[in-house]
Structures are given as C-alpha cells and as structure tokens.
Design a protein around this motif. Structure first.
Motif, PDB file in Angstrom:
ATOM      1  N   PHE A 118      57.921-102.824 -26.201  1.00  0.00           N
ATOM      2  CA  PHE A 118      57.341-102.759 -24.858  1.00  0.00           C
ATOM      3  C   PHE A 118      57.217-101.295 -24.456  1.00  0.00           C
ATOM      4  N   ILE A 157      55.333-107.996 -17.838  1.00  0.00           N
ATOM      5  CA  ILE A 157      55.410-106.871 -18.766  1.00  0.00           C
ATOM      6  C   ILE A 157      54.561-107.210 -19.981  1.00  0.00           C
ATOM      7  N   ARG A 158      53.957-106.188 -20.566  1.00  0.00           N
ATOM      8  CA  ARG A 158      53.114-106.369 -21.747  1.00  0.00           C
ATOM      9  C   ARG A 158      53.679-105.576 -22.915  1.00  0.00           C
ATOM     10  N   GLY A 159      53.552-106.138 -24.100  1.00  0.00           N
ATOM     11  CA  GLY A 159      54.040-105.459 -25.289  1.00  0.00           C
ATOM     12  C   GLY A 159      53.273-105.895 -26.518  1.00  0.00           C
ATOM     13  N   ASP A 195      60.280 -99.095 -27.031  1.00  0.00           N
ATOM     14  CA  ASP A 195      58.926 -98.601 -26.791  1.00  0.00           C
ATOM     15  C   ASP A 195      58.105 -98.411 -28.059  1.00  0.00           C
ATOM     16  N   TYR A 235      52.457-110.961 -23.466  1.00  0.00           N
ATOM     17  CA  TYR A 235      52.372-110.867 -22.006  1.00  0.00           C
ATOM     18  C   TYR A 235      53.416-111.802 -21.414  1.00  0.00           C
TER      19      TYR A 235
END
Length: 214
Positions: free
Chosen positions: A128, A109-111, A135, A96
C-alpha cells in the motif's frame, strides 16, 4: 433554555458510537483472553500452507469481510468492510479496500498485490503506497489463501506469521455448515477461531464477537 433537538440528536449519536466501540473493546478483550488460553494449551504447527491451486481469474472481484483478526488499520471500521480485486496493466492485482467507520463515514485504501508463488498462485505480497513498511509491491508473501470453498464463495487468508487473518465471502452471510468449514480451516492453518472477531455487515452479522463463540 434546554438543548436543541439537533444537540440532543448529536448526543444520542455519540452515545451509540461510544457504546459500539466499548462493545468492540470488550469483545477484543475476550478474544485476547481466549488467545492466551489456546496458545498455552496447543502450540501452532509450523507454516500455514496455501491452497494447492488458486484460479486468480475466479478469485478477482468483490469480497466481504465477515471476520478478521483485529489489526490497527481496521479498528476504525464499524461495518461493511470489503475488498475489491481487479487486474492491473502490469499483470498484478489492484486492491481497493473500504469500510464504513464508526461515525458513518467511509474509509478506503488502494494497493497492489503481486503473486510470489508461481506454483499455487495462492501466496501474494500486498503493498500500500504511503503505508510505512508496506509501501512496496515487492517482497515476501504477506497474503496467503489457506482455504477456499470449491465454488469460491468464501476464503480464509492469513500470513506466514499468523498475526493476521481474514474470512472473506462473496455474500454478506454464510450458513452454519460453511461457518463450520471456515473454523476448521482456521484451525488447520494453525490459528484459533477465538482470535477472529466477526465483522458486522448490512444484511449479515450485526455484532462483534469471537468467532469461536458463534
């Protein structure tokens, strides 16, 4: 009829934001010039090496970004850039990232990070969702912990191409001795501290400048 107090306040706020952005651009231009000089003088060694062993449980938690190699995704971050790492149900790491923008808003942004090196556990692939080219959580390492304080108070992170770089710390500031260790670690990874720009943080560094000039 003159401008209202609200409009004058908005103008001042806009002027300050533009002034900060111009300062950032000026610092970035200086960094680019220093990069070119450094590259011409000394070619980088082959391959940034990860730390020998990373204790992921100790590495989890919140990190403050104190310096970084400028990237398109962090240009809108004015200050207080942070990363929070927590375990997820699949055995990976939830990422995060958040910061305060030039307008005073929040960007986040979250990943997901997945360990790609079972030996050192210091090389990971971070993905992400929805970000072109990033992605997927599966892939080669793009996050390498190349240096780490013995007490896990700071870390230096880069990638195999050395096009990215981050100085992370548990607090919002480092003392002079720690900064010397960080700069030495960056050079050991085959990068120049001049390509890193300081990241303003509330209670810490207030300006943006090439790390080699601090």
């Amino acid at each position: 009829m003159g401008p209202s107090a609200d409009s004058r306040g908005a103008t001042v706020t806009t002027y300050r934001a533009v002034h900060r952005i111009l300062g950032f651009i000026s610092a970035l231009a200086a960094a680019v010039a220093l990069i070119a000089a450094s590259a011409a003088a000394q070619p980088p060694p082959a391959g940034p090496a990860p730390v020998p062993a990373l204790d992921l449980d100790r590495y989890l938690g919140t990190w403050n970004q104190l310096a970084a190699v400028p990237q398109p995704f962090n240009l809108e971050c004015a200050r207080d850039t942070r990363a929070e790492y927590t375990p997820d149900p699949q055995g990976n790491i939830a990422v995060y990232n958040r910061c305060t923008t030039w307008s005073g808003g929040s960007n986040e942004i979250r990943g997901t990070a997945k360990v790609t090196d079972p030996f050192s556990r210091a090389q990971l692939h971070v993905g992400f969702p929805g970000v072109p080219g990033q992605d997927s959580i599966d892939g080669p390492p793009n996050y390498i912990v190349t240096a780490l304080a013995p007490d896990y108070s700071w870390a230096v992170v880069t990638d195999p191409s050395r096009l990215s770089g981050f100085v992370l710390a548990r607090g919002v500031a480092l003392d002079a001795a720690a900064w010397r260790q960080v700069r030495t670690a960056i050079e050991a990874a085959g990068q120049s501290p001049c390509i890193y720009l300081t990241s303003p943080a509330t209670g810490g560094i207030a300006d943006i400048a090439p790390l080699c000039l601090r």
